[in-house]
Design a protein around this motif. Structure first.
Motif, PDB file in Angstrom:
ATOM      1  N   TYR A 192       0.799  -1.220   0.000  1.00 56.98           N
ATOM      2  CA  TYR A 192       0.000   0.000   0.000  1.00 56.98           C
ATOM      3  C   TYR A 192       0.838   1.281   0.000  1.00 56.98           C
ATOM      4  O   TYR A 192       0.286   2.371   0.000  1.00 56.98           O
ATOM      5  CB  TYR A 192      -0.987  -0.010   1.175  1.00 56.98           C
ATOM      6  CG  TYR A 192      -2.089  -1.009   0.958  1.00 56.98           C
ATOM      7  CD1 TYR A 192      -3.120  -0.751   0.060  1.00 56.98           C
ATOM      8  CD2 TYR A 192      -2.086  -2.241   1.608  1.00 56.98           C
ATOM      9  CE1 TYR A 192      -4.124  -1.681  -0.169  1.00 56.98           C
ATOM     10  CE2 TYR A 192      -3.092  -3.169   1.384  1.00 56.98           C
ATOM     11  CZ  TYR A 192      -4.101  -2.882   0.500  1.00 56.98           C
ATOM     12  OH  TYR A 192      -5.084  -3.813   0.272  1.00 56.98           O
ATOM     13  N   GLU A 193       2.155   1.166  -0.004  1.00 53.79           N
ATOM     14  CA  GLU A 193       3.017   2.343  -0.105  1.00 53.79           C
ATOM     15  C   GLU A 193       2.726   3.068  -1.408  1.00 53.79           C
ATOM     16  O   GLU A 193       2.676   2.457  -2.480  1.00 53.79           O
ATOM     17  CB  GLU A 193       4.499   1.955  -0.075  1.00 53.79           C
ATOM     18  CG  GLU A 193       5.008   1.494   1.245  1.00 53.79           C
ATOM     19  CD  GLU A 193       5.155   2.608   2.263  1.00 53.79           C
ATOM     20  OE1 GLU A 193       5.459   3.744   1.892  1.00 53.79           O
ATOM     21  OE2 GLU A 193       4.945   2.306   3.444  1.00 53.79           O
ATOM     22  N   MET A 246      -5.355   7.676  -1.801  1.00 57.48           N
ATOM     23  CA  MET A 246      -5.817   8.011  -0.456  1.00 57.48           C
ATOM     24  C   MET A 246      -6.755   6.954   0.125  1.00 57.48           C
ATOM     25  O   MET A 246      -6.681   6.641   1.303  1.00 57.48           O
ATOM     26  CB  MET A 246      -6.505   9.380  -0.484  1.00 57.48           C
ATOM     27  CG  MET A 246      -6.740   9.946   0.866  1.00 57.48           C
ATOM     28  SD  MET A 246      -5.145  10.163   1.668  1.00 57.48           S
ATOM     29  CE  MET A 246      -5.622  11.183   3.001  1.00 57.48           C
ATOM     30  N   SER A 255      -4.860   4.386   1.815  1.00 64.37           N
ATOM     31  CA  SER A 255      -3.969   4.779   2.911  1.00 64.37           C
ATOM     32  C   SER A 255      -4.515   4.337   4.266  1.00 64.37           C
ATOM     33  O   SER A 255      -3.744   4.035   5.175  1.00 64.37           O
ATOM     34  CB  SER A 255      -3.706   6.281   2.904  1.00 64.37           C
ATOM     35  OG  SER A 255      -4.851   6.990   3.293  1.00 64.37           O
ATOM     36  N   LYS A 273      -3.405   0.837   4.695  1.00 71.06           N
ATOM     37  CA  LYS A 273      -1.979   0.828   5.014  1.00 71.06           C
ATOM     38  C   LYS A 273      -1.773   1.181   6.485  1.00 71.06           C
ATOM     39  O   LYS A 273      -0.988   0.540   7.177  1.00 71.06           O
ATOM     40  CB  LYS A 273      -1.228   1.809   4.130  1.00 71.06           C
ATOM     41  CG  LYS A 273       0.253   1.881   4.420  1.00 71.06           C
ATOM     42  CD  LYS A 273       0.923   2.913   3.525  1.00 71.06           C
ATOM     43  CE  LYS A 273       2.339   3.134   3.946  1.00 71.06           C
ATOM     44  NZ  LYS A 273       2.497   4.247   4.868  1.00 71.06           N
ATOM     45  N   GLN A 274      -2.495   2.182   6.982  1.00 73.02           N
ATOM     46  CA  GLN A 274      -2.374   2.576   8.389  1.00 73.02           C
ATOM     47  C   GLN A 274      -2.795   1.441   9.320  1.00 73.02           C
ATOM     48  O   GLN A 274      -2.178   1.231  10.368  1.00 73.02           O
ATOM     49  CB  GLN A 274      -3.202   3.823   8.667  1.00 73.02           C
ATOM     50  CG  GLN A 274      -2.604   5.069   8.061  1.00 73.02           C
ATOM     51  CD  GLN A 274      -3.507   6.283   8.224  1.00 73.02           C
ATOM     52  OE1 GLN A 274      -4.677   6.161   8.579  1.00 73.02           O
ATOM     53  NE2 GLN A 274      -2.955   7.453   7.962  1.00 73.02           N
TER      54      GLN A 274
END
Length: 83
Positions: free
Chosen positions: A46-47, A51, A54, A57-58
């Motif tokens: 997910y790098e 948006m 994201s 990813k978090q």
């Protein structure tokens, strides 16, 4: 899963040998390490994504951090018993 390269990092460097031994000998520890590796792979995936990705990813970053702390707690308990 073979021994995860993600375990070769600064946070775990002082435990390198014991990690390798426990990874082979302890199924619960191996699963914890494998979950950590999978979360790190997902973070890389997910790098640089859009948006909407994201937040995913978090979530994986949070999971990886929790698993990293769990691994360190396990290793610290194990090494405390040896002293």
């Amino acid at each position: 899963m073979s021994f995860p390269d993600f375990l070769n990092n600064d946070r775990f460097s002082k435990y390198a040998e014991i990690i390798k031994m426990r990874y082979l000998a302890d199924e619960d520890f191996r699963m914890l390490c494998d979950d950590y590796a999978i979360s790190k792979i997902k973070i890389e995936k997910y790098e640089g994504r859009l948006m909407e990705d994201s937040s995913i990813k978090q979530e994986y970053e949070h999971l990886a951090s929790e698993l990293e702390n769990d691994i360190l707690r396990y290793l610290n308990k194990l090494t405390d018993k040896r002293i």
